[in-house]
Design a protein around this motif. Structure first.
Motif, PDB file in Angstrom:
ATOM      1  N   SER A   1       0.848  -1.196   0.000  1.00 54.46           N
ATOM      2  CA  SER A   1       0.000   0.000   0.000  1.00 54.46           C
ATOM      3  C   SER A   1       0.879   1.239   0.000  1.00 54.46           C
ATOM      4  O   SER A   1       2.080   1.183   0.332  1.00 54.46           O
ATOM      5  CB  SER A   1      -0.912   0.013   1.225  1.00 54.46           C
TER       6      SER A   1
ATOM      7  N   LEU B   1      -3.154   9.600  -0.275  1.00 59.11           N
ATOM      8  CA  LEU B   1      -3.717   8.256  -0.127  1.00 59.11           C
ATOM      9  C   LEU B   1      -3.013   7.474   0.986  1.00 59.11           C
ATOM     10  O   LEU B   1      -3.631   6.639   1.652  1.00 59.11           O
ATOM     11  CB  LEU B   1      -3.607   7.489  -1.449  1.00 59.11           C
TER      12      LEU B   1
ATOM     13  N   ALA C   1      -9.874   7.406   1.718  1.00 57.70           N
ATOM     14  CA  ALA C   1     -10.517   6.566   0.698  1.00 57.70           C
ATOM     15  C   ALA C   1     -10.335   7.217  -0.666  1.00 57.70           C
ATOM     16  O   ALA C   1     -10.461   8.441  -0.804  1.00 57.70           O
ATOM     17  CB  ALA C   1     -12.002   6.397   1.013  1.00 57.70           C
ATOM     18  N   ILE C   2     -10.060   6.414  -1.660  1.00 58.46           N
ATOM     19  CA  ILE C   2      -9.729   6.985  -2.959  1.00 58.46           C
ATOM     20  C   ILE C   2     -10.892   7.791  -3.541  1.00 58.46           C
ATOM     21  O   ILE C   2     -10.681   8.791  -4.233  1.00 58.46           O
ATOM     22  CB  ILE C   2      -9.247   5.890  -3.931  1.00 58.46           C
TER      23      ILE C   2
ATOM     24  N   THR D   1      -3.157  -0.975  -8.332  1.00 56.63           N
ATOM     25  CA  THR D   1      -4.351  -0.798  -7.507  1.00 56.63           C
ATOM     26  C   THR D   1      -4.225   0.440  -6.632  1.00 56.63           C
ATOM     27  O   THR D   1      -3.122   0.899  -6.325  1.00 56.63           O
ATOM     28  CB  THR D   1      -4.574  -2.020  -6.593  1.00 56.63           C
ATOM     29  N   ASN D   2      -5.393   0.944  -6.213  1.00 54.97           N
ATOM     30  CA  ASN D   2      -5.487   2.074  -5.291  1.00 54.97           C
ATOM     31  C   ASN D   2      -4.580   3.233  -5.714  1.00 54.97           C
ATOM     32  O   ASN D   2      -3.748   3.717  -4.949  1.00 54.97           O
ATOM     33  CB  ASN D   2      -5.130   1.650  -3.861  1.00 54.97           C
ATOM     34  N   THR D   3      -4.789   3.673  -6.938  1.00 57.99           N
ATOM     35  CA  THR D   3      -3.955   4.750  -7.442  1.00 57.99           C
ATOM     36  C   THR D   3      -4.744   5.673  -8.354  1.00 57.99           C
ATOM     37  O   THR D   3      -5.913   5.417  -8.654  1.00 57.99           O
ATOM     38  CB  THR D   3      -2.717   4.177  -8.167  1.00 57.99           C
TER      39      THR D   3
ATOM     40  N   TYR E   1      -8.900  -4.577 -11.203  1.00 61.72           N
ATOM     41  CA  TYR E   1      -8.229  -3.424 -10.590  1.00 61.72           C
ATOM     42  C   TYR E   1      -9.032  -2.126 -10.699  1.00 61.72           C
ATOM     43  O   TYR E   1      -8.913  -1.247  -9.847  1.00 61.72           O
ATOM     44  CB  TYR E   1      -6.872  -3.176 -11.260  1.00 61.72           C
TER      45      TYR E   1
ATOM     46  N   THR F   1     -10.731  -0.093  -7.928  1.00 63.01           N
ATOM     47  CA  THR F   1      -9.903   0.388  -6.816  1.00 63.01           C
ATOM     48  C   THR F   1      -9.213   1.705  -7.154  1.00 63.01           C
ATOM     49  O   THR F   1      -8.573   2.304  -6.282  1.00 63.01           O
ATOM     50  CB  THR F   1      -8.822  -0.634  -6.433  1.00 63.01           C
ATOM     51  N   ASN F   2      -9.314   2.143  -8.389  1.00 56.89           N
ATOM     52  CA  ASN F   2      -8.607   3.324  -8.857  1.00 56.89           C
ATOM     53  C   ASN F   2      -9.585   4.442  -9.200  1.00 56.89           C
ATOM     54  O   ASN F   2     -10.792   4.219  -9.288  1.00 56.89           O
ATOM     55  CB  ASN F   2      -7.762   2.971 -10.083  1.00 56.89           C
TER      56      ASN F   2
END
Length: 357
Positions: A161, A189, A194-195, A260-262, A328, A331-332
């Motif tokens: 992360s 982040l 939260a994104i 992910t998460n970006t 993915y 999550t983005n």
């Protein structure tokens, strides 16, 4: 998006691997060759950079458009300052279309430097939310991803992360883009935001995150530099542009990444304000917004499509290397280009002050 020439360099071996990707023929309504042949101009000048990136664009887009539209005459990359000078001087001989960063496209719209997109010609019905606005459309999807050297972090030990990436307890050197764009977002982040709630972000708190690891940051200013840093172990982990990270993976270098998460961005179609060839440029924009050309690019390089109808046309193995793969994508999120454009002066001022501090 990064303020460098969009040179998505691949190794010669990678180009040979991808050259055999499929080339579906597109027949858009209103783009039949006889109609284009009777119109002016007889070619379109598109600014897009050169090198391997230009060769990819020829394979994915330009060669096919010469069959269904008119020939593309590639021009050197132009940023926002050059677009502004071109529009103000009405120097139309430089470009009919600017293929630039989404951030520049949003700024150009705010500054009155671009033509509105004619959505009676350009079909936006299948474009992802966040990939179009009044004056631009994004035609590929890029991302800044968390990457690591697998010699430094064997399987199961890798950072999972942005929170781990920015942890002061992690003593490894880490690579970051020397610019506020996306660097401040991923720092935000890392605070557990939260994104979906990323914007508007607190600039001061984002800089505080960076300050806590300042001594372990190695800055890069271009994509090739970032690749060299992580493969040479100058850094053990880095924020890399996804196409750069994927090229290293495909070349079996000791690098891996997670898409992910970006935050996502991409290349955007910008038609200079007042351009006399805007009608022909708009037809090219319609082509670029369609699924087949976008899928061809994804099948060549790790950039996802902005048109949802392109997803089933992509090679699943190629799509899986992008941030738009279904496992993915949720999550983005795309950058809030309008907010970034509205706050550009403040962001840049605070960023530069921190860098010099």
């Amino acid at each position: 998006m990064k303020p460098e020439n969009r040179d998505y360099s691949l190794s010669r071996r990678q180009l040979l691997k991808t050259a055999a990707a499929g080339s579906a023929t597109l027949a858009l309504a209103g783009l039949a060759a006889p109609t284009i042949a009777r119109s002016q101009p007889t070619e379109l000048m598109v600014t897009c950079g050169g090198g391997d990136w230009l060769e990819l664009l020829k394979k994915a887009w330009y060669n096919d458009y010469a069959k269904v539209g008119i020939p593309i005459n590639p021009q050197p990359y132009k940023g926002l300052a050059e677009l502004k000078a071109m529009v103000e001087a009405k120097a139309w001989g430089q470009a009919d279309i600017v293929l630039g960063s989404a951030g520049d496209a949003a700024m150009a719209q705010a500054m009155g430097l671009s033509e509105p997109i004619d959505y009676s010609i350009v079909d936006k019905s299948s474009l992802l939310a966040g990939t179009y606005d009044d004056n631009y459309i994004i035609v590929d999807v890029a991302a800044s991803v968390l990457a690591w050297n697998t010699d430094a972090f064997p399987a199961g030990k890798e950072p999972k992360s942005w929170t781990e990436f920015f942890s002061p307890d992690l003593k490894s050197p880490r690579g970051l883009f020397k610019g506020s764009n996306q660097t401040l977002e991923i720092a935000t982040l890392s605070r557990g935001i939260a994104i979906k709630d990323l914007y508007p972000f607190d600039i001061t708190k984002a800089l505080d995150v960076l300050q806590k690891v300042r001594d372990s940051i190695a800055w890069y200013e271009g994509g090739a530099q970032s690749q060299q840093m992580i493969t040479s172990r100058e850094v053990d982990l880095a924020m890399l542009w996804i196409n750069r990270a994927d090229t290293l993976v495909q070349d079996k270098r000791p690098v891996n990444y997670t898409p992910t998460n970006t935050v996502l961005d991409g290349d955007a179609i910008i038609i200079p304000k007042g351009h006399p060839n805007k009608d022909a440029a708009m037809k090219f924009a319609a082509y670029m917004a369609s699924p087949e050309p976008q899928a061809r690019l994804t099948n060549l390089v790790a950039l996802g499509p902005s048109n949802t109808k392109a997803i089933p046309l992509c090679d699943p193995a190629r799509l899986a290397r992008t941030a738009m793969d279904p496992k993915y994508a949720s999550t983005n999120r795309f950058q809030d280009f309008k907010w970034l454009a509205a706050n550009a002066d403040k962001l840049n001022a605070e960023w530069n002050k921190w860098l010099l501090g």
